[in-house]
Design a protein around this motif. Structure first.
Motif, PDB file in Angstrom:
ATOM      1  N   UNK A   1       0.838  -1.213   0.000  1.00 47.15           N
ATOM      2  CA  UNK A   1       0.000   0.000   0.000  1.00 47.15           C
ATOM      3  C   UNK A   1       0.868   1.257   0.000  1.00 47.15           C
ATOM      4  N   UNK A   2       1.951   1.205   0.783  1.00 50.43           N
ATOM      5  CA  UNK A   2       2.845   2.367   0.835  1.00 50.43           C
ATOM      6  C   UNK A   2       3.464   2.619  -0.537  1.00 50.43           C
ATOM      7  N   UNK A   3       3.856   1.519  -1.218  1.00 49.74           N
ATOM      8  CA  UNK A   3       4.426   1.698  -2.555  1.00 49.74           C
ATOM      9  C   UNK A   3       3.376   2.218  -3.538  1.00 49.74           C
ATOM     10  N   UNK A   4       2.173   1.643  -3.459  1.00 52.91           N
ATOM     11  CA  UNK A   4       1.102   2.048  -4.388  1.00 52.91           C
ATOM     12  C   UNK A   4       0.713   3.507  -4.199  1.00 52.91           C
ATOM     13  N   UNK A   5       0.935   4.030  -2.987  1.00 55.66           N
ATOM     14  CA  UNK A   5       0.624   5.440  -2.733  1.00 55.66           C
ATOM     15  C   UNK A   5       1.662   6.345  -3.391  1.00 55.66           C
ATOM     16  N   UNK A   6       2.611   5.733  -4.107  1.00 57.18           N
ATOM     17  CA  UNK A   6       3.559   6.547  -4.870  1.00 57.18           C
ATOM     18  C   UNK A   6       4.915   6.716  -4.214  1.00 57.18           C
ATOM     19  N   UNK A   7       5.287   5.780  -3.325  1.00 58.34           N
ATOM     20  CA  UNK A   7       6.571   5.900  -2.638  1.00 58.34           C
ATOM     21  C   UNK A   7       7.530   4.788  -3.037  1.00 58.34           C
ATOM     22  N   UNK A   8       8.819   5.068  -2.897  1.00 56.30           N
ATOM     23  CA  UNK A   8       9.815   3.999  -2.924  1.00 56.30           C
ATOM     24  C   UNK A   8       9.914   3.470  -1.494  1.00 56.30           C
ATOM     25  N   UNK A   9      10.001   2.147  -1.351  1.00 58.16           N
ATOM     26  CA  UNK A   9       9.948   1.586   0.002  1.00 58.16           C
ATOM     27  C   UNK A   9      11.121   0.644   0.271  1.00 58.16           C
TER      28      UNK A   9
ATOM     29  N   UNK B   1      19.763   0.177  -6.427  1.00 59.45           N
ATOM     30  CA  UNK B   1      19.469  -0.525  -7.686  1.00 59.45           C
ATOM     31  C   UNK B   1      18.073  -1.135  -7.681  1.00 59.45           C
ATOM     32  N   UNK B   2      17.749  -1.793  -6.572  1.00 57.98           N
ATOM     33  CA  UNK B   2      16.426  -2.429  -6.466  1.00 57.98           C
ATOM     34  C   UNK B   2      15.332  -1.367  -6.529  1.00 57.98           C
ATOM     35  N   UNK B   3      15.534  -0.245  -5.827  1.00 60.11           N
ATOM     36  CA  UNK B   3      14.536   0.836  -5.832  1.00 60.11           C
ATOM     37  C   UNK B   3      14.393   1.413  -7.236  1.00 60.11           C
ATOM     38  N   UNK B   4      15.529   1.618  -7.904  1.00 59.91           N
ATOM     39  CA  UNK B   4      15.507   2.175  -9.255  1.00 59.91           C
ATOM     40  C   UNK B   4      14.737   1.255 -10.208  1.00 59.91           C
ATOM     41  N   UNK B   5      14.804  -0.061  -9.919  1.00 58.76           N
ATOM     42  CA  UNK B   5      14.100  -1.023 -10.765  1.00 58.76           C
ATOM     43  C   UNK B   5      12.622  -1.117 -10.398  1.00 58.76           C
ATOM     44  N   UNK B   6      12.196  -0.306  -9.415  1.00 64.72           N
ATOM     45  CA  UNK B   6      10.792  -0.330  -9.017  1.00 64.72           C
ATOM     46  C   UNK B   6      10.460  -1.398  -7.991  1.00 64.72           C
ATOM     47  N   UNK B   7      11.490  -2.051  -7.452  1.00 63.75           N
ATOM     48  CA  UNK B   7      11.264  -3.112  -6.471  1.00 63.75           C
ATOM     49  C   UNK B   7      11.178  -2.556  -5.047  1.00 63.75           C
ATOM     50  N   UNK B   8      10.520  -3.306  -4.195  1.00 64.82           N
ATOM     51  CA  UNK B   8      10.573  -3.038  -2.759  1.00 64.82           C
ATOM     52  C   UNK B   8      11.810  -3.773  -2.240  1.00 64.82           C
ATOM     53  N   UNK B   9      12.660  -3.074  -1.495  1.00 63.92           N
ATOM     54  CA  UNK B   9      13.872  -3.709  -0.964  1.00 63.92           C
ATOM     55  C   UNK B   9      13.626  -4.110   0.485  1.00 63.92           C
ATOM     56  N   UNK B  10      13.881  -5.382   0.790  1.00 56.90           N
ATOM     57  CA  UNK B  10      13.734  -5.875   2.158  1.00 56.90           C
ATOM     58  C   UNK B  10      15.146  -6.076   2.703  1.00 56.90           C
ATOM     59  N   UNK B  11      15.425  -5.551   3.862  1.00 60.60           N
ATOM     60  CA  UNK B  11      16.773  -5.651   4.427  1.00 60.60           C
ATOM     61  C   UNK B  11      16.716  -6.291   5.815  1.00 60.60           C
ATOM     62  N   UNK B  12      17.670  -7.178   6.071  1.00 62.05           N
ATOM     63  CA  UNK B  12      17.777  -7.801   7.387  1.00 62.05           C
ATOM     64  C   UNK B  12      18.266  -6.772   8.398  1.00 62.05           C
ATOM     65  N   UNK B  13      17.522  -6.568   9.462  1.00 66.07           N
ATOM     66  CA  UNK B  13      17.979  -5.686  10.522  1.00 66.07           C
ATOM     67  C   UNK B  13      19.034  -6.364  11.374  1.00 66.07           C
TER      68      UNK B  13
END
Lengths: 426, 426
Positions: free
Chosen positions: B28-36, B125-137
Motif C-alpha cells: 500500500x505504501x508503494x502504491x501510494x507513490x513511494x519507494x519503500x 538498484x532495487x529501488x531504481x528497478x521499481x522493487x521493494x527492498x527488504x533488508x535484514x535488521x
C-alpha cells in the motif's frame, strides 16, 4: 598430514546431542593428525519446516526462487554455526563459512544451481591457522548477480566433493546413518553385503540406477576430479566403503558384479502406431523434452504395416514417475500433430540394474541375469545396457523378487543380515 | 516520489498471517507513490530459540562470538525472505538483502558491532528497478575480517535509521505494536497521552531515561544524521508520532514538558567515609569502570570531619541493576586500597525523568516537579539535570505514584485511556 573433507547429512546433525557427537568425531579426526574441513546439511527437518513456512505466506513460494534460496540457506547457517560452537566448546578451534565465504561459485539458476568454480581461500587460511573449517553444504553464490543460490538435490554431497577437489583433499568422507555401500538395498535384500571398496564408474552406474546412498551428481563430480570418496556411518566406527576415483584404486580387483540397484520411481509410456517416417521419433522426444522430463530407457518396435507408406511402429520409454502425467498430457495435446494412434501409460513398473566394472572383460553376465529371472518366473518388459551395467524393466510387484533372485545368482549374498539404511538427505 | 524506510520488529512479523499483513501494508505504501525499503527483525521468538539451541551444544556459546553472530543472523534471513515471498505473491516485486548485501559495514566486535559505513548500492538498484527492498535488521559485516556481525541491542532500529540516512530517505517509520510516543508509559499512567510530534532531543532524553519505545542508539543516529522518525503501530492506521530531527521540525512549538519516563532497572551504591583527598573519586570510578558498568547519576556529599587531614565524604551513584553485584564486589575487593569505611547497596530504587525541549526557555519546571512530589509525599534521594531533563531517584515502590503526580502536575493527562504498549524487540 592428510586433508580430509567430512560431510554430515541432516540426520547426522538432527539435534543438539547429535551435533555434539559429530563435534567429537571431527575433533578426533583432527587429533589423529589431519586437517579437517566439515560440510554440513541443515538439521533434520529444518528444510521442510522452512518450506512449510513459505507455503503459509504464499500459494506457490517457488515463484520467488531467489527468495526461496535466501530462506533455505538459513538452515545450513544454523547447523554450521552450532557445530562450530560445539567444537569450540569441546576445546578445539573452528570457524564456519557460508557457501559464498567458502568460494562456492555457481550458475544463476536458483534452486538448482551448478558449481562453476571453487575458490576456497578462506578455508585454506583457516586450515593453515590450525582451525577446523565448517562449510555450509547445498549453497553457493552467483558472481554476476551477487545472489545466494542453492544446488538442488544432492547439493551437500556435491559441495563436499567440490571442496575436496579444489583443496586437493586426500579423501572426501560422506557420513550418514548408513555404514557403507551395499551390494543391494538391504531393505529389499536382507542378505546384501557391505562392500569394502568399489570403483567410481560402478558407483556412478549404481547411483544412476536408483541406489540412494550417494547422489549421482556428487559421484560424477568426484569421477571427473579424481576424488576418492568414503561412505561411512556417523554412528559407528566402521571404515565403511571406499569409492576409488584416483589412481589409488587402479590395482583393485574389479568384481564382475559390484551390486544391484532397484528403482520403483519410474514409469513407462508407449506411443502406439506412430508413422514410420524419418523425424517422427525426434518429434516425440522433443515434445517430451519440452514438458521438462528426462527419459531413461527407449525401445522402438520393428515397424509393421502392409506397405511402406502406411507402416507404423510403437515407441516405449521410461521416465520419472512424477513426470508421467505431465508428459502424457503433452503428448496427448500433440496427438494430431505427431499422428500416433494411441498412448499407454504404466505407473506400475520397476527397474533392476546389475552393475560391475568387471563386465567390461567378462562375458556371460547377461546369460546369468536372464536365466535367474526366468527361473524366478519374472517377465522382462524392456532391457538397456551400458558398458558396465544391464538394466531390465519388470512389473513393480515383481521387482523385489527379481532383485533377490539376481543377488543370489551373482553370489552376492552375505551370511549376516545387513543393518537397514534410510535414504540420504540433500 | 518519497523514499520511505519502514522497520518492522519481531512481533510485527511473528507468524505467517502477520507477515502477510505487513506485506499488504508495504505494498500500500508503494502504491501510494513511494519507494519503500523495509527493515525486518527475526520472527517473534526465533532469536531466543536459536540461543537455546546454542546453549544446548555448549555451556557458554558466547565464547564463540563469531559463530553466535553467524547463528543469530539466520533469524532475519528467514523473516526477510518470507516477507519478500509474501510481497511477491501479493503481486508486487521485492528482493531481500542481508546486512552485508545492503552494505551495512560495521566494526569487528561480534554481538555488539557499530555501524562504520553504509553503502547501499544494491538497495538503490532495487529501488531504481521499481522493487521493494527488504533488508535484514540487526546485522552487518566487517570489511577487514569479512565476517558477519550483529549490532546488539537496538540493532534493527539502528539499521533502519542508518539506511534512511544513507539513502536520504524522507522518513524512517518504526513499526511495532505501539501506536506512538506517549507522555508516559501507559502501563504506569493510564492517562498518558499520545504525542503527535516530538523533537529528537527530547526523544533522546526520554530514551536515555528508560522509555522503551525507541532504542537510544537509533535515536542518537537519527539525530546525528537528521533523519525524521515516525513511530507507529503495525496493526492500526493511526499516523503515530513524528520525531523531528530535520529542519522540518524547526518551527514546531516546543512544549515545556514532552513526557515523563520511569526506569526501575537502576540500583544505587553509596561509598561511605572515603578520604577527601584529590583523586579518590577518580579511583572509585576507575574501579567501577574496570568492572564494566556505566554509571548514571552521581552525588557527592559535602565532606565532614574535625580537621582537614581526616575529612571524609560519601559518594553515591546509580548504575544498571544487573551490574550491581559485580560492581559492589569490585569495590569491596579494593576497599583497603580506596580507604573507604563502608559500602551500601540499594536495589530498590526508581528513576523518574521529566523531559522537554521547552525547559531551555521556561523556568519553574523544577518548582512544579518538586512541589508535586512533596504534595504526594514522595522522598527524593538524588537529583540530576540536563538542559532539557530533570531526573530524580525515589524508592522503587513510590515510583509509579510519583510518575502519576508529576504527569498530572504538568497537565499531561489525557481524557481517554491509552492502549497499553509492550517493549520493543531488537
Amino acid at each position: 598430514m592428510a586433508l580430509i573433507v567430512q560431510k554430515f547429512g541432516g540426520s547426522s546433525v538432527g539435534d543438539a546431542n547429535k551435533i555434539k557427537h559429530v563435534a567429537k568425531r571431527v575433533i578426533e579426526t583432527q587429533k589423529a593428525g589431519n586437517q579437517v574441513v566439515v560440510v554440513v546439511s541443515a538439521m533434520g527437518d529444518t528444510t521442510d519446516e522452512l518450506i512449510d513456512l513459505a507455503q503459509s505466506v504464499a500459494e506457490d513460494p517457488y515463484e520467488s526462487p531467489r527468495e526461496m534460496d535466501m530462506l533455505l540457506t538459513s538452515g545450513e547457517r544454523i547447523s554450521m554455526a552450532l557445530l562450530a560452537i560445539a567444537i569450540n566448546a569441546a576445546g578445539a578451534q573452528s570457524r564456519s563459512f557460508t557457501g559464498s565465504q567458502a568460494g562456492i561459485m555457481t550458475s544463476a539458476k536458483h534452486g538448482d544451481a551448478r558449481i562453476s568454480e571453487v575458490t576456497p581461500f578462506r578455508i585454506q587460511e583457516a586450515l593453515d591457522a590450525g582451525d577446523i573449517a565448517i562449510v555450509a553444504g547445498f549453497q553457493g553464490f552467483n558472481k554476476d548477480s551477487k545472489d545466494i543460490t542453492t544446488l538442488g538435490r544432492g547439493g551437500s554431497d556435491t559441495t563436499a566433493v567440490a571442496l575436496a577437489a579444489a583443496l586437493k583433499a586426500d579423501v572426501c568422507e560422506i557420513y550418514s546413518d548408513v555404514d557403507g555401500v551395499y551390494t543391494a538395498d538391504p531393505r529389499v535384500i536382507p542378505a546384501a553385503r557391505k562392500l569394502d571398496s568399489i570403483d567410481i564408474e560402478s558407483m556412478l552406474e549404481l547411483a544412476g540406477a536408483g541406489a540412494k546412498i550417494l547422489h549421482i551428481r556428487a559421484v560424477e563430480y568426484a569421477r571427473r576430479h579424481n576424488v576418492d570418496l568414503r561412505v561411512r556411518s556417523t554412528f559407528s566406527t566402521d571404515p565403511g566403503t571406499i569409492v576409488y576415483s584416483s589412481k589409488a584404486g587402479e590395482n583393485m580387483e574389479e568384481p564382475i558384479v559390484s551390486g544391484i540397484a532397484t528403482d520403483k520411481g519410474q514409469a513407462k509410456i508407449t506411443v502406439i502406431g506412430i508413422p514410420d517416417v524419418p523425424g517422427k521419433a525426434a518429434e516425440v522426444f522433443n515434445t517430451v523434452a519440452s514438458a521438462g522430463a528426462n527419459i531413461d530407457m527407449i525401445v522402438q518396435n520393428t515397424p509393421t504395416g502392409s506397405d511402406v507408406t502406411d507402416r507404423v511402429s510403437d515407441i516405449s520409454f521410461t521416465l520419472p514417475l512424477g513426470d508421467l502425467g505431465r508428459v502424457a498430457g503433452a503428448l496427448d495435446a500433440a496427438k494430431a500433430n505427431l499422428g500416433f494412434r494411441d498412448l499407454e501409460q504404466d505407473a506400475n513398473i520397476g527397474k533392476l540394474s546389475v552393475v560391475g566394472a568387471g563386465m567390461r572383460t567378462h562375458s556371460g553376465v547377461s546369460a546369468t541375469l536372464f536365466s535367474a529371472l526366468a527361473t524366478a518366473g519374472i517377465n522382462i518388459e524392456m532391457i538397456s545396457t551400458s558398458e558396465i551395467r544391464i538394466s531390465v524393466i519388470t512389473s513393480a510387484d515383481q521387482l523385489d523378487a527379481a532383485a533377490r533372485a539376481v543377488h543370489t545368482a551373482f553370489e552376492l549374498d552375505s551370511d549376516v543380515e545387513a543393518v537397514v539404511y534410510a535414504g540420504t538427505g540433500r
